[in-house]
Design an enzyme around this catalytic site. Structure first.
Site, PDB file in Angstrom:
ATOM      1  N   CYS A 192      -0.769  -0.400  -7.080  1.00 29.79           N
ATOM      2  CA  CYS A 192      -1.381  -1.450  -7.896  1.00 29.79           C
ATOM      3  C   CYS A 192      -2.891  -1.268  -7.907  1.00 29.79           C
ATOM      4  O   CYS A 192      -3.490  -0.884  -6.905  1.00 29.79           O
ATOM      5  CB  CYS A 192      -1.078  -2.858  -7.413  1.00 29.79           C
ATOM      6  SG  CYS A 192       0.643  -3.287  -7.348  1.00 29.79           S
ATOM      7  N   ARG A 199      -2.572   4.450  -9.617  1.00 30.66           N
ATOM      8  CA  ARG A 199      -2.119   3.682  -8.451  1.00 30.66           C
ATOM      9  C   ARG A 199      -0.796   2.953  -8.717  1.00 30.66           C
ATOM     10  O   ARG A 199      -0.130   2.513  -7.783  1.00 30.66           O
ATOM     11  CB  ARG A 199      -3.175   2.652  -8.065  1.00 30.66           C
ATOM     12  CG  ARG A 199      -4.487   3.276  -7.655  1.00 30.66           C
ATOM     13  CD  ARG A 199      -5.473   2.199  -7.321  1.00 30.66           C
ATOM     14  NE  ARG A 199      -5.093   1.479  -6.123  1.00 30.66           N
ATOM     15  CZ  ARG A 199      -5.488   1.802  -4.909  1.00 30.66           C
ATOM     16  NH1 ARG A 199      -6.265   2.822  -4.724  1.00 30.66           N
ATOM     17  NH2 ARG A 199      -5.090   1.104  -3.869  1.00 30.66           N
ATOM     18  N   TRP A 253       2.497  -1.797  -9.552  1.00 28.78           N
ATOM     19  CA  TRP A 253       3.619  -1.018  -9.032  1.00 28.78           C
ATOM     20  C   TRP A 253       4.513  -2.051  -8.359  1.00 28.78           C
ATOM     21  O   TRP A 253       4.134  -2.630  -7.342  1.00 28.78           O
ATOM     22  CB  TRP A 253       3.113   0.012  -8.027  1.00 28.78           C
ATOM     23  CG  TRP A 253       4.145   0.976  -7.552  1.00 28.78           C
ATOM     24  CD1 TRP A 253       4.502   2.160  -8.129  1.00 28.78           C
ATOM     25  CD2 TRP A 253       4.944   0.873  -6.369  1.00 28.78           C
ATOM     26  NE1 TRP A 253       5.467   2.787  -7.381  1.00 28.78           N
ATOM     27  CE2 TRP A 253       5.761   2.015  -6.304  1.00 28.78           C
ATOM     28  CE3 TRP A 253       5.063  -0.093  -5.362  1.00 28.78           C
ATOM     29  CZ2 TRP A 253       6.670   2.225  -5.274  1.00 28.78           C
ATOM     30  CZ3 TRP A 253       5.971   0.123  -4.344  1.00 28.78           C
ATOM     31  CH2 TRP A 253       6.760   1.282  -4.303  1.00 28.78           C
ATOM     32  N   ASN A 297      -2.735  -7.268  -5.001  1.00 30.19           N
ATOM     33  CA  ASN A 297      -2.065  -6.071  -4.454  1.00 30.19           C
ATOM     34  C   ASN A 297      -1.530  -6.429  -3.081  1.00 30.19           C
ATOM     35  O   ASN A 297      -2.169  -7.187  -2.362  1.00 30.19           O
ATOM     36  CB  ASN A 297      -3.063  -4.934  -4.235  1.00 30.19           C
ATOM     37  CG  ASN A 297      -3.539  -4.334  -5.530  1.00 30.19           C
ATOM     38  OD1 ASN A 297      -2.983  -4.615  -6.581  1.00 30.19           O
ATOM     39  ND2 ASN A 297      -4.561  -3.505  -5.443  1.00 30.19           N
ATOM     40  N   GLY A 298      -0.431  -5.816  -2.694  1.00 27.02           N
ATOM     41  CA  GLY A 298       0.091  -6.069  -1.347  1.00 27.02           C
ATOM     42  C   GLY A 298       1.323  -6.945  -1.394  1.00 27.02           C
ATOM     43  O   GLY A 298       1.913  -7.175  -2.461  1.00 27.02           O
ATOM     44  N   GLU A 330       7.188  21.273   0.578  1.00 24.87           N
ATOM     45  CA  GLU A 330       6.191  20.771  -0.367  1.00 24.87           C
ATOM     46  C   GLU A 330       6.512  21.235  -1.797  1.00 24.87           C
ATOM     47  O   GLU A 330       6.371  20.463  -2.752  1.00 24.87           O
ATOM     48  CB  GLU A 330       4.798  21.227   0.082  1.00 24.87           C
ATOM     49  CG  GLU A 330       3.658  20.845  -0.830  1.00 24.87           C
ATOM     50  CD  GLU A 330       3.466  19.346  -1.046  1.00 24.87           C
ATOM     51  OE1 GLU A 330       4.109  18.536  -0.354  1.00 24.87           O
ATOM     52  OE2 GLU A 330       2.691  18.987  -1.943  1.00 24.87           O
ATOM     53  N   LYS A 361       7.122  18.641  -4.852  1.00 21.12           N
ATOM     54  CA  LYS A 361       6.349  18.661  -6.109  1.00 21.12           C
ATOM     55  C   LYS A 361       7.299  18.624  -7.291  1.00 21.12           C
ATOM     56  O   LYS A 361       7.103  17.885  -8.233  1.00 21.12           O
ATOM     57  CB  LYS A 361       5.467  19.913  -6.217  1.00 21.12           C
ATOM     58  CG  LYS A 361       4.205  19.965  -5.413  1.00 21.12           C
ATOM     59  CD  LYS A 361       3.179  18.927  -5.749  1.00 21.12           C
ATOM     60  CE  LYS A 361       3.447  17.646  -5.061  1.00 21.12           C
ATOM     61  NZ  LYS A 361       2.875  17.188  -3.896  1.00 21.12           N
ATOM     62  N   GLU A 382       9.164  15.205  -7.656  1.00 17.82           N
ATOM     63  CA  GLU A 382       8.255  14.111  -8.023  1.00 17.82           C
ATOM     64  C   GLU A 382       7.973  14.063  -9.520  1.00 17.82           C
ATOM     65  O   GLU A 382       7.976  12.996 -10.112  1.00 17.82           O
ATOM     66  CB  GLU A 382       6.892  14.290  -7.326  1.00 17.82           C
ATOM     67  CG  GLU A 382       6.842  13.827  -5.899  1.00 17.82           C
ATOM     68  CD  GLU A 382       5.460  14.040  -5.284  1.00 17.82           C
ATOM     69  OE1 GLU A 382       4.965  13.106  -4.657  1.00 17.82           O
ATOM     70  OE2 GLU A 382       4.881  15.134  -5.425  1.00 17.82           O
ATOM     71  N   HIS A 434      23.887  26.821   7.078  1.00 16.78           N
ATOM     72  CA  HIS A 434      24.539  25.666   7.696  1.00 16.78           C
ATOM     73  C   HIS A 434      24.700  24.516   6.705  1.00 16.78           C
ATOM     74  O   HIS A 434      24.681  23.358   7.107  1.00 16.78           O
ATOM     75  CB  HIS A 434      23.733  25.221   8.923  1.00 16.78           C
ATOM     76  CG  HIS A 434      23.566  26.319   9.917  1.00 16.78           C
ATOM     77  ND1 HIS A 434      24.614  26.764  10.711  1.00 16.78           N
ATOM     78  CD2 HIS A 434      22.509  27.103  10.217  1.00 16.78           C
ATOM     79  CE1 HIS A 434      24.177  27.760  11.460  1.00 16.78           C
ATOM     80  NE2 HIS A 434      22.908  27.987  11.192  1.00 16.78           N
ATOM     81  N   LYS A 489       0.225   6.570  -6.322  1.00 23.40           N
ATOM     82  CA  LYS A 489      -0.657   7.497  -5.623  1.00 23.40           C
ATOM     83  C   LYS A 489      -0.885   7.068  -4.181  1.00 23.40           C
ATOM     84  O   LYS A 489      -0.943   7.882  -3.277  1.00 23.40           O
ATOM     85  CB  LYS A 489      -1.987   7.535  -6.375  1.00 23.40           C
ATOM     86  CG  LYS A 489      -3.001   8.491  -5.811  1.00 23.40           C
ATOM     87  CD  LYS A 489      -2.604   9.899  -6.114  1.00 23.40           C
ATOM     88  CE  LYS A 489      -3.475  10.921  -5.443  1.00 23.40           C
ATOM     89  NZ  LYS A 489      -2.762  12.213  -5.334  1.00 23.40           N
TER      90      LYS A 489
HETATM   91  C1  G6P Z   1       2.397   8.686  -1.922  1.00 23.69           C
HETATM   92  C2  G6P Z   1       1.826   9.724  -2.861  1.00 23.69           C
HETATM   93  C3  G6P Z   1       1.926  11.112  -2.215  1.00 23.69           C
HETATM   94  C4  G6P Z   1       1.228  11.111  -0.872  1.00 23.69           C
HETATM   95  C5  G6P Z   1       1.750  10.004   0.048  1.00 23.69           C
HETATM   96  C6  G6P Z   1       0.856   9.838   1.260  1.00 23.69           C
HETATM   97  O1  G6P Z   1       3.759   8.859  -1.787  1.00 23.69           O
HETATM   98  O2  G6P Z   1       2.527   9.710  -4.094  1.00 23.69           O
HETATM   99  O3  G6P Z   1       1.328  12.067  -3.070  1.00 23.69           O
HETATM  100  O4  G6P Z   1       1.416  12.343  -0.256  1.00 23.69           O
HETATM  101  O5  G6P Z   1       1.754   8.753  -0.629  1.00 23.69           O
HETATM  102  O6  G6P Z   1      -0.398   9.406   0.817  1.00 23.69           O
HETATM  103  P1  G6P Z   1      -1.745   9.609   1.582  1.00 23.69           P
HETATM  104  O7  G6P Z   1      -2.774   8.995   0.684  1.00 23.69           O
HETATM  105  O8  G6P Z   1      -1.620   8.870   2.882  1.00 23.69           O
HETATM  106  O9  G6P Z   1      -1.959  11.060   1.790  1.00 23.69           O
END
Ligand code: G6P
Length: 612
Positions: free
Chosen positions: A2, A27, A75, A101-102, A485, A489, A492, A508, A607
Site C-alpha cells: 500500500c 507497493r 494491496w 497502511n498496515g 531465485e 523470478k 512472480e 528424489h 514490493k
Molecule cells: C516481497 C517482494 C520481494 C522481496 C521480498 C522481501 O515479497 O515482492 O521482491 O524479495 O518482499 O523484501 P525485502 O524488501 O525485505 O527485501
C-alpha cells in the site's frame, strides 16, 4: 505494501497526488483513491478498484480542485479489492477521511464496541473501524488532533495513516507504527508519503517518522509529537538520489531497466570498500561490531523472498571462506519459533526495502535475545536500517520493479565484501587468494555489461518457452540458491509454475515430472561440480526433458547436451550467484513480456510486505 501520499500547500493537490500514487503503485495496486478538501471546505473523494491509471482516467478533475489532499494505492489485507473497500475511508458521519497502511489487529473488538454505540459500517475494512474510532473520540474532545491520538493509543497492530477532518479543514494528521511514513519539506508545502519516490520530485528535504509518532501538517508548517503527546524535534535529512533513478529511462519496464543497471549498481556496492592490492574489504558501517563479527561463534542470516535467496548464497560464502557456522532462516519462521540465540551470535538481516514486517520483527527478536545485529539494506533511512546495531547499504538505487533483480546481486556483493573482511581478519584464506577474489570483483561490471549486451540472445531463447506451464531450475553449491531465485523470478512475473532444486535432489521427486513438456534450466558453469551437473542433464535428457543450460563462453561440450545455451562469463564461486542469475532474470523478463503481462506489477504481489 500500500502506498500513501498527501499534500498540503498552495498548489492544486490532485495532479500531485495522482503522480505520487503512480510512483508508489509498485507497493500495491489492487485499488486506488483520493480525497481532497475543496474551496468550500468539503471533503470530496473518488476511489475505485484497479490501477492508478484507471483512477486518473475516470476522475472528474474539475470537481477535485483543492490544495489539501490524501491518496492511497492498495494491496488488500482486509476485504476484497473492490470500489467499496478501496481507500480513503470515512466514519459514518463523514467527518473524517482516512488512508491507512498496515493492519489494525483488534479491529473486530473495536467494531463490536462501536456497534454498541450505534456506529454503522459499510465496508469489511479495519480502516473504516479506525475512522469511526476517531469520530468516537472526537465526539468527546471536539479536537481533531486529540481524537486521532486517543484512537491510536487504543489500536493494536500496525499503521501508517493520513487523515483529513471536515471540521478542521486546514490540516492533515499523519502517524506511523510499523508502516513507513515520511514528510517532504518543501517551500510552503509539505508532502507526506510512505516512501521517497513520491516526494523526490518536489523536495529532497525529508523527515522520517518513527513508530509511535505523528505529525500535524498545517498551511504554515508542521509539528511532530508522539501519540503519547510529547513534542519531538527532528533534523531534516537530505535524500541522495535523483529523479531519473526512479523513471524508466526509455526501457519498456522498470524490471528491464533494473536488470540492465547491474554493471553500475554492483560497482556502487563495492566502490571505496575494497583495496584491490590486498583484497581486504572495509565496511565503515560495521566498524562498531567488527570484533563481534570476527569472533562470532555462529552467524544467522534471516530475510524473506529474494533477500532470503541472497542469504543462502551468504551461508555458502561465509562457511566456505570464513569457516564460521552459518544458518539461514526465513524471517517469518525465525521470529515465531523461539530460536536459541546467544550474545556471541551475529544475526544478519537482509532487506531491500528495510521495511518487511517479518524481517523487522526478526531483528527485534534478535536484539531482545542479546545477539549482535547487522543489516544489509537498500533503502536509506528505512526502519531496519535505523534499528540494526550496524549495517551496510547496498547502494542499488531505488528498485521499482516488484520482482527484485539488482537488489539481489548487490546483496550478494555486500555479503562477498563481508566475507572477505572476515576471512582476511581470521586468516581463513591466503593473501594470494584474497587478491585474486578482489580482482574478480573488479572485473564484474565489465562481465555483467557483456551479458547485458547480449540480451537479444537470451530473449530468443525465452521466446521458445512462452507457452510453457511448468519449469524446473537446478543448480549445485553456490548455484543452488541461484536456481531458487531463477524459479522465483519466473513464477512472480509470468505466472508459470516453477521450482528450484539442488540438482542432485531431482532424483528424489521432481524427476517424476519430466517429459517433453518440461523445460529444465541447469546452471552449469565450469566449476568443480560440472561433471556431476552433466550427469544430471543426461538423466533429464533420457526422459526427453527440454534443457536450457547456463554455461560458460568457452564450454564447447555443453551443446552436446543442452537444447539451448545461455552463455555467461567465467567467475569464481564467490561471485557465481551474481553472474549466473542475470540470464535467468532476462529469461523470466522476456517470457513474461512476451506473454503480454504487466511485468512491473505482477498480480497479488507487492514490493514491500509490511504486514505479517
Ligand atoms: C516481497 C517482494 C520481494 C522481496 C521480498 C522481501 O515479497 O515482492 O521482491 O524479495 O518482499 O523484501 P525485502 O524488501 O525485505 O527485501
Amino acid at each position: 505494501m500500500c502506498g500513501i501520499v498527501g499534500y498540503i500547500g498552495k498548489k492544486n493537490s490532485l495532479p500531485i497526488l495522482i503522480d505520487g500514487l503512480k510512483r508508489l503503485e509498485y507497493r500495491g495496486y489492487d485499488s486506488a483513491g483520493v480525497s481532497i478538501i475543496n474551496d468550500n471546505n468539503e471533503i470530496v473523494s473518488f476511489k475505485r478498484a484497479g490501477k492508478v491509471l484507471d483512477l486518473d482516467n475516470s476522475i472528474d478533475k474539475d470537481k477535485f480542485e483543492g490544495t489539501i489532499g490524501i491518496g492511497h494505492t492498495r494491496w488488500a489485507t482486509h476485504g476484497v479489492p473492490n470500489d467499496i473497500n478501496a481507500h480513503p475511508h470515512c466514519d459514518m458521519e463523514y467527518l473524517f477521511t482516512l488512508v491507512h497502511n498496515g493492519i489494525i489487529e483488534n479491529y473486530k473488538h473495536i467494531k463490536e464496541k462501536l456497534k454498541e454505540e450505534n456506529y454503522i459500517f459499510h465496508t469489511d475494512t479495519d480502516t473504516e473501524v479506525l475512522a469511526n474510532l476517531i469520530n468516537y473520540h472526537f465526539k468527546k474532545t471536539n479536537d481533531f488532533e486529540k481524537a486521532v491520538r486517543l484512537a491510536l493509543v487504543e489500536v493494536e497492530g500496525t499503521y501508517g495513516i493520513a487523515c483529513l477532518c471536515v471540521k478542521e479543514p486546514d490540516k492533515i494528521i499523519v502517524a506511523r507504527k510499523g508502516s513507513p511514513l515520511m514528510l517532504g519539506i518543501g517551500n510552503e508545502e509539505t508532502i507526506v508519503s510512505s516512501d521517497a519516490s513520491a516526494i523526490i520530485n518536489h523536495t529532497k528535504n525529508v523527515i522520517y517518522l518513527n513508530d509511535g509518532e505523528m505529525a500535524v501538517l498545517g498551511r504554515n508548517g508542521f509539528h511532530l509529537k508522539t501519540v503519547e503527546d510529547e513534542d519531538i524535534f527532528r533534523d531534516v535529512e537530505v535524500l541522495d538520489f535523483l529523479l531519473d533513478e526512479i523513471e524508466k529511462g526509455g526501457y519498456d519496464h522498470f524490471m528491464l531497466k533494473e536488470i540492465c543497471e547491474q554493471p553500475d549498481t554492483i560497482q556502487n556496492t563495492y566502490r571505496g570498500r575494497i583495496n584491490f592490492d590486498t583484497g581486504v574489504a572495509k565496511l565503515g558501517g560495521l566498524e562498531n561490531i567488527a570484533d563481534k563479527l570476527f569472533n562470532a561463534k555462529r552467524i544467522i542470516i534471516t530475510a524473506c523472498g529474494t533477500a532470503w535467496h541472497a542469504a543462502l548464497v551468504g551461508e555458502y560464502m561465509i562457511e566456505h571462506y570464513c569457516r564460521i557456522p552459518t544458518e539461514v532462516e526465513y524471517a517469518s519462521e525465525f521470529r515465531y519459533r523461539r530460536p536459541i540465540l546467544n550474545s556471541d551470535d551475529v544475526v544478519i538481516l537482509i532487506s531491500q526495502s528495510g521495511e518487511t514486517a517479518d524481517t523487522l520483527a526478526a531483528l527485534r527478536e534478535a536484539k531482545k535475545a542479546g545477539a549482535t545485529t547487522l543489516g544489509i539494506v537498500n533503502v536509506i533511512g528505512s526502519t531496519i536500517a535505523r534499528e540494526v546495531e550496524a549495517g551496510t547499504y547496498i547502494h542499488a538505487g531505488p528498485e521499482i520493479g516488484v520482482a527484485s533483480t539488482k537488489a539481489f546481486t548487490c546483496q550478494i556483493m555486500s555479503l562477498a565484501l563481508i566475507t572477505l573482511m572476515i576471512a582476511a581478519e581470521k586468516g581463513t584464506i591466503s593473501k594470494r587468494k584474497l587478491i585474486d577474489l578482489a580482482g574478480d570483483i573488479k572485473a564484474l561490471p565489465e562481465k555483467i555489461k557483456h551479458m547485458v549486451n547480449r540480451k537479444e540472445e537470451y530473449k530468443k531463447v525465452a521466446e521458445a518457452f512462452v507457452d510453457c506451464r511448468n519449469f524446473l531450475y537446478l543448480g549445485r553449491g553456490f548455484n543452488f540458491p541461484v536456481a531458487l531465485e531463477g524459479a522465483l523470478k519466473l513464477k512472480e512475473i509470468s505466472y508459470i509454475h516453477a521450482e528450484g532444486y539442488p540438482a542432485a535432489e531431482m532424483k528424489h521427486g521432481p524427476i517424476a515430472l519430466i517429459d517433453n513438456d518440461m523445460p529444465v534450466v541447469f546452471i552449469a558453469p565450469l566449476d568443480r561440480t560440472y561433471d556431476k551437473i552433466i550427469s544430471n542433464i543426461e538423466e533429464v535428457k533420457a526422459r526427453r526433458g527440454r534443457i536450457i543450460a547456463i554455461a560458460n563462453d568457452d564450454d564447447k561440450n555443453i551443446t552436446d547436451y543442452a537444447d539451448h545455451v545461455l552463455r555467461v562469463p567465467h567467475t569464481k564461486a564467490l561471485l557465481a550467484g551474481i553472474i549466473n542469475v542475470i540470464p535467468l532474470q532476462f529469461l523470466a523478463y522476456y517470457i513474461a513480456a512476451a506473454r503480454g503481462l504487466d511485468v512491473d506489477k505482477p498480480r497479488n504481489l507487492a514490493k514491500s510486505v509490511t504486514v505479517e
